[in-house]
Design a protein around this motif. Structure first.
Motif, PDB file in Angstrom:
ATOM      1  N   MET A 166       0.805  -1.179   0.168  1.00 17.93           N
ATOM      2  CA  MET A 166       0.083  -0.169  -0.229  1.00 17.93           C
ATOM      3  C   MET A 166       0.786   1.438   0.169  1.00 17.93           C
ATOM      4  SD  MET A 166      -3.148  -0.946   2.374  1.00 17.93           S
ATOM      5  CE  MET A 166      -3.087  -2.468   2.153  1.00 17.93           C
TER       6      MET A 166
ATOM      7  N   PHE B   1       0.082   8.575  -1.962  1.00 17.17           N
ATOM      8  CA  PHE B   1       0.526   9.415  -3.217  1.00 17.17           C
ATOM      9  C   PHE B   1      -0.313  10.775  -3.378  1.00 17.17           C
ATOM     10  CE2 PHE B   1      -3.326   7.517  -4.806  1.00 17.17           C
ATOM     11  CZ  PHE B   1      -3.109   6.320  -4.734  1.00 17.17           C
TER      12      PHE B   1
ATOM     13  N   GLU C 213      -7.084   9.476 -13.521  1.00 18.90           N
ATOM     14  CA  GLU C 213      -6.510   8.025 -12.995  1.00 18.90           C
ATOM     15  C   GLU C 213      -6.577   8.017 -11.467  1.00 18.90           C
ATOM     16  OE1 GLU C 213      -1.599   6.603 -13.736  1.00 18.90           O
ATOM     17  OE2 GLU C 213      -1.992   8.645 -12.471  1.00 18.90           O
ATOM     18  N   ARG C 214      -6.734   6.672 -11.541  1.00 15.73           N
ATOM     19  CA  ARG C 214      -7.371   6.348 -10.128  1.00 15.73           C
ATOM     20  C   ARG C 214      -6.309   5.364  -9.382  1.00 15.73           C
ATOM     21  NH1 ARG C 214     -10.543   9.624  -7.644  1.00 15.73           N
ATOM     22  NH2 ARG C 214     -12.207  10.381  -8.872  1.00 15.73           N
ATOM     23  N   GLY C 215      -6.168   4.893  -8.081  1.00 16.14           N
ATOM     24  CA  GLY C 215      -5.541   4.010  -7.568  1.00 16.14           C
ATOM     25  C   GLY C 215      -4.245   3.953  -7.787  1.00 16.14           C
ATOM     26  N   ALA C 216      -3.513   2.857  -8.001  1.00 16.82           N
ATOM     27  CA  ALA C 216      -2.221   2.601  -8.345  1.00 16.82           C
ATOM     28  C   ALA C 216      -1.630   3.581  -9.081  1.00 16.82           C
ATOM     29  CB  ALA C 216      -1.925   1.081  -8.597  1.00 16.82           C
TER      30      ALA C 216
ATOM     31  N   GLU D  87       0.799   4.364 -12.117  1.00 16.74           N
ATOM     32  CA  GLU D  87       1.475   3.329 -12.938  1.00 16.74           C
ATOM     33  C   GLU D  87       2.946   3.908 -13.203  1.00 16.74           C
ATOM     34  OE1 GLU D  87      -0.554   1.175 -15.649  1.00 16.74           O
ATOM     35  OE2 GLU D  87      -2.331   1.414 -14.498  1.00 16.74           O
TER      36      GLU D  87
ATOM     37  N   ALA E  87       8.880 -17.553   4.054  1.00 18.49           N
ATOM     38  CA  ALA E  87       9.723 -17.066   3.124  1.00 18.49           C
ATOM     39  C   ALA E  87      10.438 -15.809   4.026  1.00 18.49           C
ATOM     40  CB  ALA E  87       9.154 -16.360   1.690  1.00 18.49           C
TER      41      ALA E  87
END
Ligand code: SF4
Ligand code: SF4
Lengths: 409, 253
Positions: B1, B4, B14-17, B19, B182
């Protein structure tokens, strides 16, 4: 009016503050908590009148919300995901009481596996409850929709509770410039609530939410709930015009983006619709007649408006950020049924993506348009088409192998 | 998470992540090599990285240039006495790299923190911290904002059809004998639970309680702790009805 940089959560809280709510029953849950934190601070600092009360669960919280609304108070509450489900029984009950209140849901994928980020299975699970549902795309729309939700909920010929939905993280924790209107202007659109059918008054005792036996009475009340929902389609549009006149921002039952001559259409809802619009713009730049219809009001379902805007297009993809195991995307079924009686039906493609907040990426949106071209020329397309990339499958296989799971496909 | 900020004059579709970030800020250098966080994902060759490094640590990170490094944690603690001021320091550094004037950065800090901090003094020390950062960064070159016009080259995703898999794979369970095999959470341990077998009645309570699935039962049904993953929560020692776990100060995890 002031312009502020607000998260979707803060915009929701501002909506409640401007609506000058009387009562806020609260219970925290990620990604909603910021809403009730802000409201509790404002109540403590006397920026907002009314009572802020914390509860032991969302079930109690919603019970208190409905009960307070039944006394004639203006009530605001908020939850998300598991919390909405925990209070589920009360959603149906409150709607049946025909009391107005506004519940903000901050969408988050449901367990199991438990997760935090957005999809719409939570809010869509409540779609048959009798609550009106308004789904938002921007932080501004969150604030505006809370105000419009109160206006609708309290209308004399409606009296229904309303859910305003915003996406966890992508909207709840994303800050955008938001016009925060002056309280006096809000008062013009949303006068104080004068309850005339559900209240507590010494000279007029009443019983609410009474039991009925014999299906004829039950049928009457439940069908009235349905008729009130259908009537809300008209009322929402009228009130949206009034809102536009006062604040200059226009919201309909559905939003059309580049739809005038569109041949290939995405149907989307909530925050990722923005990414759909960007994809439409990219295709337009390449000369493809793309368009987007954003579902804004999900209950009542605006079947006629949807059929009217989709009939005659070459192909339509309904992108569901939800999954009903055993059938697929939820809104796809509803859009398909809206189109069933239409002349000149488009080829219809079902897409499922963005589950648990998975990004609906630009390349994925490109793929949907490729599917639309295939569907328009009569080729078959998987239904639903799951937006899941090879790289993601490789990561998943790796995760499974770390978890000690044998085999790989 | 990730958190930004998008800044543009035109509407941001643009939304979210994010790029293609124009600037990547990494608040904790240990995340750089962490596959689950992958803070540098989406970075293009020339995307600048602002890296908060620990000046005391010998760690050498190989992050390709352009990289702007400083020990912002130390600066924050020196200026305000609070670790939480790291946000102020990083925000100031990011503002500087974004080409914002210091006065705008100050106005932003004021707007953000005025309602949060207990006193005007605390606000002043945060503003002083921002000034220190601007001074430190005075010769850094501001980020060149990328031109987004090359978006028409977006290609189709490589989508796969998921096939039906058996529930032993398709249920969200972990069969490995540790929740996070891991990731060696053993180095979180401050205290080490050490079994004294002659006190153990083999009731398996520790096995059931261990939240990390770090305890397995040997062929004689005695518990064995996997110290690579045992994070030292000591639930096992706490729940053991016979006090069969001795608790030792961890010296070498
Ligand atoms: S201290 Fe005990 S309970 Fe905690 S992780 Fe280690 S073995 Fe498990
Ligand atoms: S809880 Fe104590 S007695 Fe029981 S198996 Fe574990 S170590 Fe032995």
């Amino acid at each position: 009016m002031t312009r502020q940089l607000l998260t979707g959560n803060a915009a929701a809280a501002w909506g409640a503050r401007l609506a000058d709510v009387d009562y806020i029953p609260a219970f925290p849950i990620t990604p909603q908590t910021e809403i009730v934190e802000l409201l509790s601070r404002w109540v403590a600092e006397r920026d907002l009148g009314g009572r802020f009360v914390t509860f032991d669960s969302e079930h109690s919280m919603l019970t208190a919300a409905g009960a307070a609304a039944a006394t004639g108070a203006r009530v605001f509450t908020a939850t998300s995901s598991q919390g909405l489900l925990y209070g589920f029984e009360m959603l149906y009950t409150i709607a049946g009481w025909r009391v107005p209140l506004v519940l903000v849901n901050v969408s988050r994928g449901l367990s199991s596996p438990i997760t935090l980020e957005a999809d719409h299975n939570d809010v869509l699970a409540a779609r048959d409850s009798g609550f009106v549902q308004i789904h938002t795309e921007t932080c501004q729309e969150v604030l505006d929709s809370v105000l419009m939700a109160y206006r609708l909920a309290e209308s004399d010929d409606i009296k229904l509770p309303v859910i305003v939905n915003l996406d966890g993280f992508t909207l709840s924790f994303t800050r955008e410039p938001v016009d925060v209107p002056e309280p006096e202007r809000v008062r013009e659109f949303l006068p104080s609530y004068e309850p005339n059918h559900a209240f507590i008054r010494g000279d007029q005792p009443m019983a609410q939410g009474t039991a009925v036996l014999g299906g004829f009475a039950y049928s009457y009340f439940r069908y009235q709930l349905h008729l009130a929902q259908r009537h809300a389609l008209e009322v929402i549009e009228l009130q949206a015009k009034e809102f536009e006149g006062l604040f200059g921002r226009s919201y309909g039952l559905v939003e059309s983006f580049q739809m005038d001559d569109a041949e290939y259409v995405l149907v989307m809802s909530n925050a990722f619709a923005t990414k759909g619009k960007a994809a439409v713009q990219r295709l337009r730049d390449r000369g493809v007649k793309a368009g987007l219809v954003r579902l804004r009001v999900l209950r009542p379902f605006p079947s006629e408006a949807i059929a009217a805007s989709l009939a005659g297009r070459k192909a339509v993809a309904v992108v569901d950020q939800n999954l009903s195991p055993g059938i697929g995307g939820i809104t796809f079924q509803e859009v398909a049924s809206a189109l069933y009686g239409a002349n000149d039906r488009p080829a219809l493609v079902s897409v499922v993506g963005g589950l648990g907040g998975k990004n609906i990426s630009d390349p994925e949106l490109e793929s949907i348009f490729k599917d639309l071209e295939r569907a328009a020329s009569g080729d078959s397309v998987p239904s639903p088409r799951l937006l899941y990339t090879r790289a993601e499958k490789v990561s998943m296989d790796k995760l499974l192998s770390i978890a000690g799971k044998e085999g790989s496909s | 998470m990730a958190a930004f900020t998008r800044i543009a004059r035109e509407a941001i579709l643009e939304r979210g992540a994010m790029e293609h970030p124009a600037l990547v800020v990494v608040a904790d250098e240990t995340l750089v090599d962490e596959p689950a966080s992958a803070p540098l994902a989406g970075r293009r060759d020339d995307t600048p990285v602002l890296l908060n490094v620990n000046a005391q640590s010998a760690r050498q990170l190989s992050v390709p240039e352009p990289v702007f490094r400083a020990d912002f944690t130390a600066m924050a603690i020196a200026a305000t006495g609070r670790l939480s001021s790291l946000s102020t320091a990083l925000a100031a550094a990011a503002s500087r790299l974004s080409g914002l004037d210091e006065e705008h950065c100050r106005a932003g800090i004021d707007a953000e923190l005025a309602g949060e901090l207990a006193s005007r003094d605390e606000l002043e020390s945060n503003l002083a911290l921002a000034h220190d950062v601007y001074t430190l960064a005075s010769d850094w070159t501001a980020v060149a904002w990328p031109d987004d016009a090359d978006e028409s080259d977006v290609v189709e995703a490589d989508l796969v059809d998921l096939g039906l898999e058996p529930p032993c794979r398709a249920a969200p369970s972990i069969y490995a004998s540790a929740n996070s095999p891991a990731r060696h959470t053993g180095n979180w341990r401050q205290y080490r639970p050490v079994l004294e077998p002659d006190k153990c009645n083999r009731c398996w309570l520790c096995f059931v309680w261990c939240p990390e699935a770090a305890i397995t039962l040997d062929e004689n049904e005695f518990p064995t702790v996997d110290y690579d993953v045992c994070k030292g929560c000591l639930l096992c020692a706490h729940e053991c009805p016979t006090d069969a776990f001795r608790v030792e100060r961890e010296l070498g995890a």
